[in-house]
Design a protein around this motif. Structure first.
Motif, PDB file in Angstrom:
ATOM      1  N   ILE A  32     -29.385 -57.590  10.749  1.00 33.94           N
ATOM      2  CA  ILE A  32     -30.515 -56.719  10.198  1.00 33.94           C
ATOM      3  C   ILE A  32     -31.640 -57.927  10.577  1.00 33.94           C
ATOM      4  O   ILE A  32     -32.691 -57.444  11.100  1.00 33.94           O
ATOM      5  CB  ILE A  32     -30.286 -56.710   8.938  1.00 33.94           C
ATOM      6  CG1 ILE A  32     -29.123 -55.385   8.736  1.00 33.94           C
ATOM      7  CG2 ILE A  32     -31.769 -56.311   8.217  1.00 33.94           C
ATOM      8  CD1 ILE A  32     -28.861 -55.187   7.160  1.00 33.94           C
ATOM      9  N   SER A  33     -31.480 -59.095  10.596  1.00 31.70           N
ATOM     10  CA  SER A  33     -32.643 -60.014  10.672  1.00 31.70           C
ATOM     11  C   SER A  33     -33.180 -60.126  12.297  1.00 31.70           C
ATOM     12  O   SER A  33     -34.182 -60.031  12.433  1.00 31.70           O
ATOM     13  CB  SER A  33     -32.018 -61.582  10.324  1.00 31.70           C
ATOM     14  OG  SER A  33     -32.159 -61.723   9.049  1.00 31.70           O
ATOM     15  N   ALA A  34     -32.074 -59.806  13.201  1.00 30.75           N
ATOM     16  CA  ALA A  34     -32.318 -59.988  14.727  1.00 30.75           C
ATOM     17  C   ALA A  34     -33.029 -58.668  14.953  1.00 30.75           C
ATOM     18  O   ALA A  34     -34.107 -58.642  15.771  1.00 30.75           O
ATOM     19  CB  ALA A  34     -30.909 -60.058  15.357  1.00 30.75           C
ATOM     20  N   VAL A  35     -32.312 -57.441  14.255  1.00 30.10           N
ATOM     21  CA  VAL A  35     -33.134 -56.309  14.656  1.00 30.10           C
ATOM     22  C   VAL A  35     -34.783 -56.107  14.098  1.00 30.10           C
ATOM     23  O   VAL A  35     -35.632 -55.606  14.828  1.00 30.10           O
ATOM     24  CB  VAL A  35     -32.286 -54.927  14.064  1.00 30.10           C
ATOM     25  CG1 VAL A  35     -33.049 -53.713  14.001  1.00 30.10           C
ATOM     26  CG2 VAL A  35     -31.002 -54.910  14.698  1.00 30.10           C
ATOM     27  N   ALA A  36     -34.951 -56.725  12.867  1.00 30.78           N
ATOM     28  CA  ALA A  36     -36.271 -56.444  12.180  1.00 30.78           C
ATOM     29  C   ALA A  36     -37.098 -57.612  12.775  1.00 30.78           C
ATOM     30  O   ALA A  36     -38.384 -57.125  13.228  1.00 30.78           O
ATOM     31  CB  ALA A  36     -35.850 -57.431  10.499  1.00 30.78           C
ATOM     32  N   LYS A  37     -36.774 -58.745  13.473  1.00 30.72           N
ATOM     33  CA  LYS A  37     -37.545 -59.608  14.206  1.00 30.72           C
ATOM     34  C   LYS A  37     -38.144 -58.827  15.697  1.00 30.72           C
ATOM     35  O   LYS A  37     -39.146 -59.023  15.828  1.00 30.72           O
ATOM     36  CB  LYS A  37     -36.719 -60.768  14.679  1.00 30.72           C
ATOM     37  CG  LYS A  37     -37.733 -61.880  15.066  1.00 30.72           C
ATOM     38  CD  LYS A  37     -37.088 -63.111  15.519  1.00 30.72           C
ATOM     39  CE  LYS A  37     -37.885 -64.229  16.148  1.00 30.72           C
ATOM     40  NZ  LYS A  37     -37.027 -65.413  16.267  1.00 30.72           N
ATOM     41  N   LEU A  38     -36.910 -58.171  16.278  1.00 32.74           N
ATOM     42  CA  LEU A  38     -37.524 -57.528  17.586  1.00 32.74           C
ATOM     43  C   LEU A  38     -38.260 -56.361  17.254  1.00 32.74           C
ATOM     44  O   LEU A  38     -39.108 -55.989  17.962  1.00 32.74           O
ATOM     45  CB  LEU A  38     -36.133 -57.154  17.987  1.00 32.74           C
ATOM     46  CG  LEU A  38     -35.952 -56.749  19.531  1.00 32.74           C
ATOM     47  CD1 LEU A  38     -36.359 -58.162  20.241  1.00 32.74           C
ATOM     48  CD2 LEU A  38     -34.661 -56.510  20.128  1.00 32.74           C
ATOM     49  N   ALA A  39     -38.064 -55.630  15.960  1.00 34.81           N
ATOM     50  CA  ALA A  39     -39.238 -54.238  15.813  1.00 34.81           C
ATOM     51  C   ALA A  39     -40.129 -54.945  15.084  1.00 34.81           C
ATOM     52  O   ALA A  39     -41.393 -53.988  14.943  1.00 34.81           O
ATOM     53  CB  ALA A  39     -38.073 -53.591  14.863  1.00 34.81           C
ATOM     54  N   GLY A  40     -40.525 -55.952  14.851  1.00 35.92           N
ATOM     55  CA  GLY A  40     -41.741 -56.411  14.170  1.00 35.92           C
ATOM     56  C   GLY A  40     -41.799 -56.160  12.599  1.00 35.92           C
ATOM     57  O   GLY A  40     -43.022 -55.794  12.103  1.00 35.92           O
ATOM     58  N   VAL A  41     -40.838 -55.980  12.206  1.00 34.89           N
ATOM     59  CA  VAL A  41     -40.673 -55.854  10.485  1.00 34.89           C
ATOM     60  C   VAL A  41     -40.003 -56.727   9.678  1.00 34.89           C
ATOM     61  O   VAL A  41     -39.292 -57.747  10.404  1.00 34.89           O
ATOM     62  CB  VAL A  41     -40.142 -54.421  10.298  1.00 34.89           C
ATOM     63  CG1 VAL A  41     -40.927 -53.217  10.913  1.00 34.89           C
ATOM     64  CG2 VAL A  41     -38.590 -54.314  10.585  1.00 34.89           C
ATOM     65  N   THR A  42     -39.888 -56.642   8.650  1.00 34.72           N
ATOM     66  CA  THR A  42     -39.242 -57.671   7.912  1.00 34.72           C
ATOM     67  C   THR A  42     -37.635 -57.123   7.388  1.00 34.72           C
ATOM     68  O   THR A  42     -37.379 -55.843   7.464  1.00 34.72           O
ATOM     69  CB  THR A  42     -40.046 -57.868   6.417  1.00 34.72           C
ATOM     70  OG1 THR A  42     -39.906 -56.649   5.640  1.00 34.72           O
ATOM     71  CG2 THR A  42     -41.411 -58.336   6.546  1.00 34.72           C
ATOM     72  N   PRO A  43     -36.714 -57.972   7.179  1.00 37.96           N
ATOM     73  CA  PRO A  43     -35.390 -57.734   6.943  1.00 37.96           C
ATOM     74  C   PRO A  43     -35.267 -56.818   5.638  1.00 37.96           C
ATOM     75  O   PRO A  43     -34.510 -55.749   5.520  1.00 37.96           O
ATOM     76  CB  PRO A  43     -34.599 -58.840   6.758  1.00 37.96           C
ATOM     77  CG  PRO A  43     -35.297 -59.742   7.765  1.00 37.96           C
ATOM     78  CD  PRO A  43     -36.788 -59.433   7.641  1.00 37.96           C
ATOM     79  N   ALA A  44     -36.405 -56.976   4.574  1.00 40.29           N
ATOM     80  CA  ALA A  44     -36.240 -56.283   3.334  1.00 40.29           C
ATOM     81  C   ALA A  44     -36.583 -54.961   3.539  1.00 40.29           C
ATOM     82  O   ALA A  44     -36.422 -53.958   2.829  1.00 40.29           O
ATOM     83  CB  ALA A  44     -37.234 -57.076   2.593  1.00 40.29           C
ATOM     84  N   LEU A  45     -37.928 -54.667   4.515  1.00 42.11           N
ATOM     85  CA  LEU A  45     -38.218 -53.467   4.876  1.00 42.11           C
ATOM     86  C   LEU A  45     -36.685 -52.378   5.442  1.00 42.11           C
ATOM     87  O   LEU A  45     -36.749 -51.316   4.794  1.00 42.11           O
ATOM     88  CB  LEU A  45     -39.319 -53.352   5.818  1.00 42.11           C
ATOM     89  CG  LEU A  45     -39.838 -51.945   6.354  1.00 42.11           C
ATOM     90  CD1 LEU A  45     -40.803 -51.379   5.019  1.00 42.11           C
ATOM     91  CD2 LEU A  45     -40.421 -51.788   7.605  1.00 42.11           C
ATOM     92  N   ILE A  46     -36.082 -53.208   6.438  1.00 40.19           N
ATOM     93  CA  ILE A  46     -34.839 -52.281   6.565  1.00 40.19           C
ATOM     94  C   ILE A  46     -34.152 -52.100   5.418  1.00 40.19           C
ATOM     95  O   ILE A  46     -33.572 -51.019   5.471  1.00 40.19           O
ATOM     96  CB  ILE A  46     -34.222 -52.993   7.955  1.00 40.19           C
ATOM     97  CG1 ILE A  46     -35.317 -53.010   9.032  1.00 40.19           C
ATOM     98  CG2 ILE A  46     -32.955 -52.199   8.109  1.00 40.19           C
ATOM     99  CD1 ILE A  46     -34.537 -53.962  10.098  1.00 40.19           C
TER     100      ILE A  46
END
Length: 133
Positions: A32-46
């Motif tokens: 989730i962290s890797a995806v969040a970083k790539l999407a430009g959002v926070t892991p908490a948002l996901i």
């Protein structure tokens, strides 16, 4: 006026899904962290806003972990089979070596006896019987 950084929910979902695809395609670690970083959002948002996407990512992580575990297990089974075959070959080689060592010792004794007979230092019992002694 709307904030220029504000995102629409649909755009965010699209970006997260694109990030999931990119992480998978990049053979990197899916998280989730890797995806969040790539999407430009926070892991908490996901986690909090898009639990369905978070569950999808967790499923991919589990699948990747299962795949790695299965691959390691298959490799271990292959190595154990190779090890078993090598142990069997070693046991057979040791048995052959013992047999050859025994044959070699018999031949060395026979050569020593024949050398002794040839030099006259040893008298053969068979020759004595033939001479009528």
């Amino acid at each position: 006026m709307s904030d220029p950084k504000a995102r629409s929910r649909k755009n965010t979902v699209d970006e997260i899904q694109q990030a999931i695809a990119q992480v998978q395609a990049g053979q990197g670690k899916v998280s989730i962290s890797a995806v969040a970083k790539l999407a430009g959002v926070t892991p908490a948002l996901i986690h909090n806003t898009y639990p369905d996407l978070a569950e999808k990512i967790r499923g991919l992580v589990g699948k990747a972990t299962r795949t790695q575990r299965d691959a390691k297990h298959d490799a271990l089974v292959r190595e154990r089979e190779i090890n078993r075959a090598l142990r069997q070959e070693l046991a057979e080689s040791r048995a052959d070596l013992a047999k050859l060592a025994s044959v070699n010792q018999v031949l060395l004794n026979e050569v020593a006896l024949l050398k002794g007979v040839a030099t006259g230092k040893v008298v053969s019992i068979l020759q004595l019987k033939g001479a009528g002694v």
